[in-house]
Design an enzyme around this catalytic site. Structure first.
Site, PDB file in Angstrom:
ATOM      1  N   ARG A   1       0.856  -1.185   0.000  1.00 41.50           N
ATOM      2  CA  ARG A   1       0.000   0.000   0.000  1.00 41.50           C
ATOM      3  C   ARG A   1       0.893   1.236   0.000  1.00 41.50           C
ATOM      4  NH1 ARG A   1      -3.061   2.885   4.861  1.00 41.50           N
ATOM      5  NH2 ARG A   1      -3.932   4.540   3.569  1.00 41.50           N
TER       6      ARG A   1
ATOM      7  N   HIS B   1      -2.940  10.899   1.055  1.00 43.04           N
ATOM      8  CA  HIS B   1      -2.378  10.648   2.385  1.00 43.04           C
ATOM      9  C   HIS B   1      -1.726  11.950   2.860  1.00 43.04           C
ATOM     10  CE1 HIS B   1      -0.950   7.218   5.187  1.00 43.04           C
ATOM     11  NE2 HIS B   1      -0.566   8.353   5.769  1.00 43.04           N
TER      12      HIS B   1
ATOM     13  N   GLU C   1      -7.324   8.279   6.661  1.00 45.14           N
ATOM     14  CA  GLU C   1      -7.682   8.866   7.949  1.00 45.14           C
ATOM     15  C   GLU C   1      -8.284  10.261   7.849  1.00 45.14           C
ATOM     16  OE1 GLU C   1      -4.402   8.615  10.646  1.00 45.14           O
ATOM     17  OE2 GLU C   1      -4.431   6.449  10.670  1.00 45.14           O
TER      18      GLU C   1
ATOM     19  N   ASN D   1      -7.555   1.516   9.769  1.00 40.74           N
ATOM     20  CA  ASN D   1      -6.251   1.743  10.395  1.00 40.74           C
ATOM     21  C   ASN D   1      -6.448   1.608  11.893  1.00 40.74           C
ATOM     22  OD1 ASN D   1      -5.436   2.495   7.843  1.00 40.74           O
ATOM     23  ND2 ASN D   1      -4.753   4.550   8.416  1.00 40.74           N
TER      24      ASN D   1
ATOM     25  N   TYR E   1      -4.294   1.146  15.737  1.00 41.55           N
ATOM     26  CA  TYR E   1      -3.032   1.093  16.485  1.00 41.55           C
ATOM     27  C   TYR E   1      -3.212   0.901  17.980  1.00 41.55           C
ATOM     28  CZ  TYR E   1      -0.628   3.051  12.391  1.00 41.55           C
ATOM     29  OH  TYR E   1      -0.111   3.254  11.145  1.00 41.55           O
TER      30      TYR E   1
ATOM     31  N   GLU F   1      -3.686  -0.379   8.059  1.00 38.23           N
ATOM     32  CA  GLU F   1      -2.494  -0.007   8.836  1.00 38.23           C
ATOM     33  C   GLU F   1      -2.583  -0.607  10.220  1.00 38.23           C
ATOM     34  OE1 GLU F   1      -1.498   4.176   9.239  1.00 38.23           O
ATOM     35  OE2 GLU F   1      -1.843   4.514   7.106  1.00 38.23           O
TER      36      GLU F   1
HETATM   37  C1  GBH Z   1      -1.204   6.824  10.969  1.00 37.01           C
HETATM   38  O1  GBH Z   1      -1.810   7.724  11.851  1.00 37.01           O
HETATM   39  C2  GBH Z   1      -0.890   7.503   9.666  1.00 37.01           C
HETATM   40  O2  GBH Z   1      -1.771   7.066   8.654  1.00 37.01           O
HETATM   41  C3  GBH Z   1       0.535   7.309   9.232  1.00 37.01           C
HETATM   42  O3  GBH Z   1       0.848   8.217   8.222  1.00 37.01           O
HETATM   43  C4  GBH Z   1       1.437   7.439  10.422  1.00 37.01           C
HETATM   44  O4  GBH Z   1       2.785   7.420  10.061  1.00 37.01           O
HETATM   45  C5  GBH Z   1       1.147   6.298  11.334  1.00 37.01           C
HETATM   46  O5  GBH Z   1      -0.200   6.168  11.624  1.00 37.01           O
HETATM   47  C6  GBH Z   1       1.907   6.370  12.650  1.00 37.01           C
HETATM   48  O6  GBH Z   1       1.572   7.517  13.357  1.00 37.01           O
HETATM   49  O7  GBH Z   1      -2.929  11.355  21.154  1.00 37.01           O
HETATM   50  O8  GBH Z   1      -5.232  10.744  21.249  1.00 37.01           O
HETATM   51  O9  GBH Z   1      -4.617  12.786  20.199  1.00 37.01           O
HETATM   52  C7  GBH Z   1      -2.098   7.195  13.120  1.00 37.01           C
HETATM   53  C8  GBH Z   1      -3.281   7.884  13.735  1.00 37.01           C
HETATM   54  C9  GBH Z   1      -4.211   9.660  14.805  1.00 37.01           C
HETATM   55  C10 GBH Z   1      -2.084   8.784  15.564  1.00 37.01           C
HETATM   56  C11 GBH Z   1      -4.087  10.730  15.791  1.00 37.01           C
HETATM   57  C12 GBH Z   1      -1.945   9.930  16.472  1.00 37.01           C
HETATM   58  C13 GBH Z   1      -3.271  11.213  17.970  1.00 37.01           C
HETATM   59  C14 GBH Z   1      -4.131  10.567  18.996  1.00 37.01           C
HETATM   60  N1  GBH Z   1      -2.944   9.073  14.436  1.00 37.01           N
HETATM   61  N2  GBH Z   1      -3.268  10.274  16.892  1.00 37.01           N
HETATM   62  S1  GBH Z   1      -4.226  11.435  20.501  1.00 37.01           S
END
Ligand code: GBH
Length: 492
Positions: A83, A128, A173, A312, A314, A392
């Site tokens: 991707r 993106h 996102e 996505n 995490y 992701e």
């Molecule tokens: C993704 O975002 C992106 O798609 C990618 O480009 C990036 O490199 C990867 O993940 C790693 O970061 O602390 O509660 O305010 C991840 C989603 C959303 C992560 C907002 C950070 C802040 C959450 N992001 N988040 S908070």
């Protein structure tokens, strides 16, 4: 294979294993040939202090010149799919579709053809986060005209590449684009949480739908491709029984806003959130809701604008209801937490993580593998038996180790939950995409947080790539199609 592999520990036949990257984070070549300026070029050059280590993506992994090395490592892991994203201002230097960059076109053709030659399926993201700066100057995602601009861009991309690309992600996102782009965190770094972010939400969704309909009308019968959007969703769990309602509102606010209009059978905004926002706007003295409504036509356009569910994922959070004091006094401790605090202010939810959850190099990345299984189950409950592609999932460290036991365990433990969802909960997960193929420019964190299965030496002129233990582990999973029967230890 041992007798243990009777099916239950195996990923289903046809399951896709892949890895992801994005244009601004890996390409570099920020001003080669006729490439236009993006909002990320503008941010890193005009406000270097906004990036933790003062770095830029000017060169990044230099994938604009070293894409063959990327293909090589994709091949080494025998991935089913890769991707990556197309840089809008690289392909359309003016932002509009009247001029196509021949160099941009050649670059993405090389990657697509290179993948296909190696038997790897390209999964292509249209957006993106690297918006042409010119379009930002015209209002960016807060201008309703961007719906047409994005559809034009999408049509150009499809007409160039849809003969070879079968799987598409329109927007990565939308929540990060709008809610972090308009809290002053990510580019364009504008602070207008109350109105700007919500205008953006509406237009980013309509842009997705417009691109989906362009494909459906003009390309689908020829190429049979599949499109979706990639939503970032945390698993949210109520702290006590008293927090159930707040948690559900928090879900609607954080990501239901981006999924309900597309995947629900009724369409439109999540009803409880729409009502809450309308009443709140009224109390605040606005003549209309800050959360802009959809017309009936818009609801229909958006509803069902997907062929699979792009996810996505995490991390997870425990939700409690904010007290009046926390609502008024909660001040963000760092830039990323600002978004959470906005949630507290807007909907009265506080997000927490238990102290015993492991934390990655990124402060927000709290590890709770079971959260993924809960989330997948909930998606099925809410939206029906959709096919879900995990677009992701990954873990950050400081990047100093090639023996990255923590990342290896993260992917192993999250994959185990995926397997359980498939075998025990009958959720139709069709694939898994590790973030990221290789270390890259991690937005506000610069190069201080690393997500790569492969490390990149950003101090060397050749940006040397090297396999981490997690890459070897993942390659083993891809080959065996199971989590059992090969080493789970970083020391081989
Ligand atoms: C993704 O975002 C992106 O798609 C990618 O480009 C990036 O490199 C990867 O993940 C790693 O970061 O602390 O509660 O305010 C991840 C989603 C959303 C992560 C907002 C950070 C802040 C959450 N992001 N988040 S908070």
């Amino acid at each position: 294979m041992t007798s243990k592999c009777s099916g239950i520990h195996r990923f289903p036949p046809g399951f896709w294993f892949g890895a992801a990257t994005s244009s601004y984070q890996i390409e570099g070549g920020w001003n080669v040939s006729d490439k236009g300026e993006s909002i990320w070029d503008r941010l890193v050059h005009s406000r270097p202090e906004a990036i933790l280590d003062g770095s830029t993506g000017d060169v990044a992994c230099d994938s604009y010149h070293r894409w063959q090395e990327d293909l090589q490592i994709i091949k080494e892991m025998e991935l089913d799919h890769y991707r990556f994203s197309i840089s809008w201002p690289r392909l359309l230097p003016l932002g509009f579709s009247n001029k196509i960059s021949q160099d941009g076109r050649r670059y993405y053709n090389s990657i697509i053809d290179g993948l296909l030659a190696r038997g790897v399926a390209p999964v292509v993201t249209l957006y993106h986060w690297d918006l042409p700066q010119r379009l930002q100057d015209l209002g960016g995602w807060t201008n309703p005209l961007i719906v047409d601009w994005f559809a034009d861009y999408a049509r150009t991309v499809f007409s160039l590449f849809a003969d070879r690309v079968r799987t598409w992600v329109t927007i990565n996102e939308p929540g990060s684009v709008c809610d972090m782009g308009y809290t002053g965190v990510l580019a364009p770094g504008i602070r207008d949480m109350d109105v700007g972010a919500l205008l953006c939400t509406k237009h980013v969704l309509l842009a997705h739908a417009a691109a989906y309909r362009v494909y459906q009308k003009e390309f689908k019968t020829k190429y049979y491709g599949e499109l979706s959007i990639a939503n970032h969703e945390m698993w949210l769990e109520p702290k006590t029984d008293q927090d159930v309602e707040t948690t559900s509102l928090a879900r609607e606010y954080l990501y239901g806003r981006y999924s309900h209009p597309i995947y629900s059978s009724t369409g439109g905004w999540p009803p409880a959130l729409e009502k809450y926002m309308a009443e709140k706007s009224k109390r605040e003295g606005y003549p209309r809701s800050r959360f802009p409504p959809f017309t009936q036509d818009e609801i229909q356009l958006l509803k069902g604008s997907f062929d699979y569910y792009g996810l996505n994922h995490y991390t997870s959070r425990i939700v409690r209801t904010a007290t009046t004091e926390t609502r008024l006094s909660h001040k963000p401790r760092d830039k990323l937490l600002e978004f959470t605090s906005r949630g507290a202010k807007e909907i009265g939810a506080m997000l927490e993580a238990p102290a015993h959850w492991k934390i990655g190099q990124s402060p927000w990345l709290k590890v709770y593998p079971e959260g993924l299984r809960h989330l997948l189950k909930q998606i099925k409950q809410e939206y029906g038996d959709v096919r879900i592609l995990i677009t992701e999932n990954g873990y950050s460290d400081d990047g100093h180790q090639l023996l990255d036991q923590d990342r290896l365990e993260y992917h192993r433990d999250y994959l185990e939950q995926v397997l359980k969802s498939i075998t025990e909960d009958s959720v139709r997960v069709i694939g898994y995409t590790a973030w990221s193929l290789l270390d890259n420019f991690e937005w506000m964190d610069g190069y201080t947080s690393r997500f790569g299965l492969y490390s990149v030496d950003f101090a060397s002129a050749h940006r040397r790539r090297a396999a981490r233990a997690s890459a070897r582990f993942y390659a083993g999973v891809v080959r065996a199609r199971t989590l059992s029967g090969h080493t789970h230890n970083a020391t081989r």
